[in-house]
Design a protein around this motif. Sequence first.
Motif, PDB file in Angstrom:
ATOM      1  N   ILE A 198      11.065  -7.932 -15.767  1.00 23.31           N
ATOM      2  CA  ILE A 198      10.659  -8.289 -17.131  1.00 23.31           C
ATOM      3  C   ILE A 198      11.061  -9.743 -17.318  1.00 23.31           C
ATOM      4  N   ARG A 199      10.082 -10.651 -17.420  1.00 22.00           N
ATOM      5  CA  ARG A 199      10.390 -12.074 -17.405  1.00 22.00           C
ATOM      6  C   ARG A 199       9.823 -12.778 -18.621  1.00 22.00           C
ATOM      7  N   ALA A 227       9.612  -7.090 -24.906  1.00 21.12           N
ATOM      8  CA  ALA A 227      10.515  -7.127 -23.757  1.00 21.12           C
ATOM      9  C   ALA A 227      11.475  -5.942 -23.774  1.00 21.12           C
ATOM     10  N   VAL A 228      12.048  -5.646 -24.930  1.00 18.12           N
ATOM     11  CA  VAL A 228      12.967  -4.506 -25.030  1.00 18.12           C
ATOM     12  C   VAL A 228      12.230  -3.199 -24.755  1.00 18.12           C
ATOM     13  N   ALA A 229      11.012  -3.071 -25.289  1.00 17.68           N
ATOM     14  CA  ALA A 229      10.230  -1.860 -25.036  1.00 17.68           C
ATOM     15  C   ALA A 229       9.902  -1.722 -23.554  1.00 17.68           C
ATOM     16  N   SER A 230       9.656  -2.833 -22.881  1.00 14.82           N
ATOM     17  CA  SER A 230       9.378  -2.796 -21.444  1.00 14.82           C
ATOM     18  C   SER A 230      10.595  -2.303 -20.668  1.00 14.82           C
ATOM     19  N   VAL A 231      11.776  -2.787 -21.045  1.00 13.57           N
ATOM     20  CA  VAL A 231      13.007  -2.318 -20.396  1.00 13.57           C
ATOM     21  C   VAL A 231      13.194  -0.828 -20.659  1.00 13.57           C
ATOM     22  N   THR A 232      12.951  -0.405 -21.884  1.00 15.22           N
ATOM     23  CA  THR A 232      13.093   1.007 -22.233  1.00 15.22           C
ATOM     24  C   THR A 232      12.155   1.868 -21.399  1.00 15.22           C
ATOM     25  N   VAL A 270       0.830  -1.203   0.000  1.00 12.57           N
ATOM     26  CA  VAL A 270       0.000   0.000   0.000  1.00 12.57           C
ATOM     27  C   VAL A 270       0.864   1.251   0.000  1.00 12.57           C
ATOM     28  N   ALA A 271       1.950   1.230   0.774  1.00 17.04           N
ATOM     29  CA  ALA A 271       2.827   2.400   0.848  1.00 17.04           C
ATOM     30  C   ALA A 271       3.474   2.718  -0.489  1.00 17.04           C
ATOM     31  N   ALA A 272       3.734   1.689  -1.273  1.00 16.02           N
ATOM     32  CA  ALA A 272       4.390   1.887  -2.569  1.00 16.02           C
ATOM     33  C   ALA A 272       3.396   2.130  -3.691  1.00 16.02           C
ATOM     34  N   ALA A 273       2.106   2.021  -3.407  1.00 12.31           N
ATOM     35  CA  ALA A 273       1.098   2.043  -4.469  1.00 12.31           C
ATOM     36  C   ALA A 273       1.069   3.349  -5.249  1.00 12.31           C
ATOM     37  N   THR A 274       1.250   4.466  -4.557  1.00 12.36           N
ATOM     38  CA  THR A 274       1.123   5.761  -5.232  1.00 12.36           C
ATOM     39  C   THR A 274       2.455   6.379  -5.628  1.00 12.36           C
ATOM     40  N   SER A 275       3.558   5.866  -5.094  1.00  9.50           N
ATOM     41  CA  SER A 275       4.848   6.484  -5.414  1.00  9.50           C
ATOM     42  C   SER A 275       5.959   5.448  -5.512  1.00  9.50           C
ATOM     43  N   PRO A 276       5.853   4.523  -6.466  1.00 12.13           N
ATOM     44  CA  PRO A 276       6.940   3.547  -6.624  1.00 12.13           C
ATOM     45  C   PRO A 276       8.211   4.239  -7.098  1.00 12.13           C
ATOM     46  N   ARG A 277       9.336   3.825  -6.567  1.00  8.75           N
ATOM     47  CA  ARG A 277      10.622   4.406  -6.965  1.00  8.75           C
ATOM     48  C   ARG A 277      11.608   3.294  -7.279  1.00  8.75           C
ATOM     49  N   PRO A 278      11.365   2.533  -8.323  1.00  5.55           N
ATOM     50  CA  PRO A 278      12.279   1.433  -8.640  1.00  5.55           C
ATOM     51  C   PRO A 278      13.655   1.959  -9.037  1.00  5.55           C
ATOM     52  N   TYR A 279      14.683   1.278  -8.606  1.00  5.96           N
ATOM     53  CA  TYR A 279      16.036   1.694  -8.952  1.00  5.96           C
ATOM     54  C   TYR A 279      16.699   0.744  -9.942  1.00  5.96           C
ATOM     55  N   ALA A 280      16.079  -0.409 -10.204  1.00  7.39           N
ATOM     56  CA  ALA A 280      16.665  -1.372 -11.133  1.00  7.39           C
ATOM     57  C   ALA A 280      15.564  -2.113 -11.875  1.00  7.39           C
ATOM     58  N   ALA A 281      15.883  -2.541 -13.081  1.00  5.62           N
ATOM     59  CA  ALA A 281      15.014  -3.429 -13.851  1.00  5.62           C
ATOM     60  C   ALA A 281      15.762  -4.743 -14.030  1.00  5.62           C
ATOM     61  N   ILE A 282      15.094  -5.843 -13.744  1.00  4.86           N
ATOM     62  CA  ILE A 282      15.722  -7.151 -13.857  1.00  4.86           C
ATOM     63  C   ILE A 282      15.071  -7.919 -14.994  1.00  4.86           C
ATOM     64  N   VAL A 328      14.956   3.950 -13.792  1.00  6.35           N
ATOM     65  CA  VAL A 328      15.834   2.996 -13.108  1.00  6.35           C
ATOM     66  C   VAL A 328      17.291   3.279 -13.471  1.00  6.35           C
ATOM     67  N   ALA A 329      18.163   3.041 -12.518  1.00  6.71           N
ATOM     68  CA  ALA A 329      19.583   3.326 -12.721  1.00  6.71           C
ATOM     69  C   ALA A 329      20.327   2.179 -13.377  1.00  6.71           C
ATOM     70  N   LEU A 330      19.765   0.976 -13.289  1.00 12.55           N
ATOM     71  CA  LEU A 330      20.485  -0.216 -13.753  1.00 12.55           C
ATOM     72  C   LEU A 330      19.515  -1.218 -14.354  1.00 12.55           C
ATOM     73  N   VAL A 331      19.958  -1.881 -15.412  1.00 13.30           N
ATOM     74  CA  VAL A 331      19.254  -3.042 -15.964  1.00 13.30           C
ATOM     75  C   VAL A 331      20.148  -4.253 -15.718  1.00 13.30           C
ATOM     76  N   LEU A 332      19.610  -5.261 -15.044  1.00 17.90           N
ATOM     77  CA  LEU A 332      20.371  -6.481 -14.769  1.00 17.90           C
ATOM     78  C   LEU A 332      19.747  -7.646 -15.512  1.00 17.90           C
ATOM     79  N   VAL A 333      20.543  -8.293 -16.371  1.00 18.42           N
ATOM     80  CA  VAL A 333      20.113  -9.506 -17.059  1.00 18.42           C
ATOM     81  C   VAL A 333      20.458 -10.687 -16.157  1.00 18.42           C
TER      82      VAL A 333
END
Length: 204
Positions: A93-94, A104-109, A57-69, A117-122
Amino acid sequence: MFPFPDPTAPPPSRPPTSPTVPIQRRSPEWALAELVAGNKRFVEGSSRHGHQLAAAVAAATSPRPYAAIVGCMDSRVPVEAVFDQDFGAVCAIRTAGHALDGVAVASVTMAVEVLGVALVLVLGHTRCAAIAATLAPESSGRRRNAVTETIARNIGAIGIEGIGAATGRHVVATVRTLRGSVGSAVAGAVYDVDTGRVEVLSTV
């Protein structure tokens, strides 16, 4: 009767966690170190995040992801658990064998350009069925599909000895593809389903 929360009530306060680190500290190097530290907690059995409703609930209105996996759809590799991350911390992205297609590439973009996000990790993993299917001989009766064709192009199936070598090559090739496509720092790693450990193959 189940006590539904009052929708007019303010969201509960969220305890300080790594995703609340000021944005200027969210360098790719910081993001990778945070994921590695989370995996260490997971392996040691000292995970901080139990995925509670209050955190969602706390993250529902202001998500701040720092990485995409970018990982595999395999049920043994839930990335939020593997890296001990809470709601709002990472985008996942799975696909089978983390094979890339246009969506998938568009989702990462979008994760990079829209969510910042600061980092994309494969993230590849051991005992991957998609890799095994790609390496299987045609005589096995397994039909080729978009997933195995994508993986085969990345690993050069002929001459690869063993699923481990193939997995590593596929991760590195996927990292290379994303570095040329998404305009963000991209790193690669492999998750060991037998130990829970993540090995970083390529840094930012």
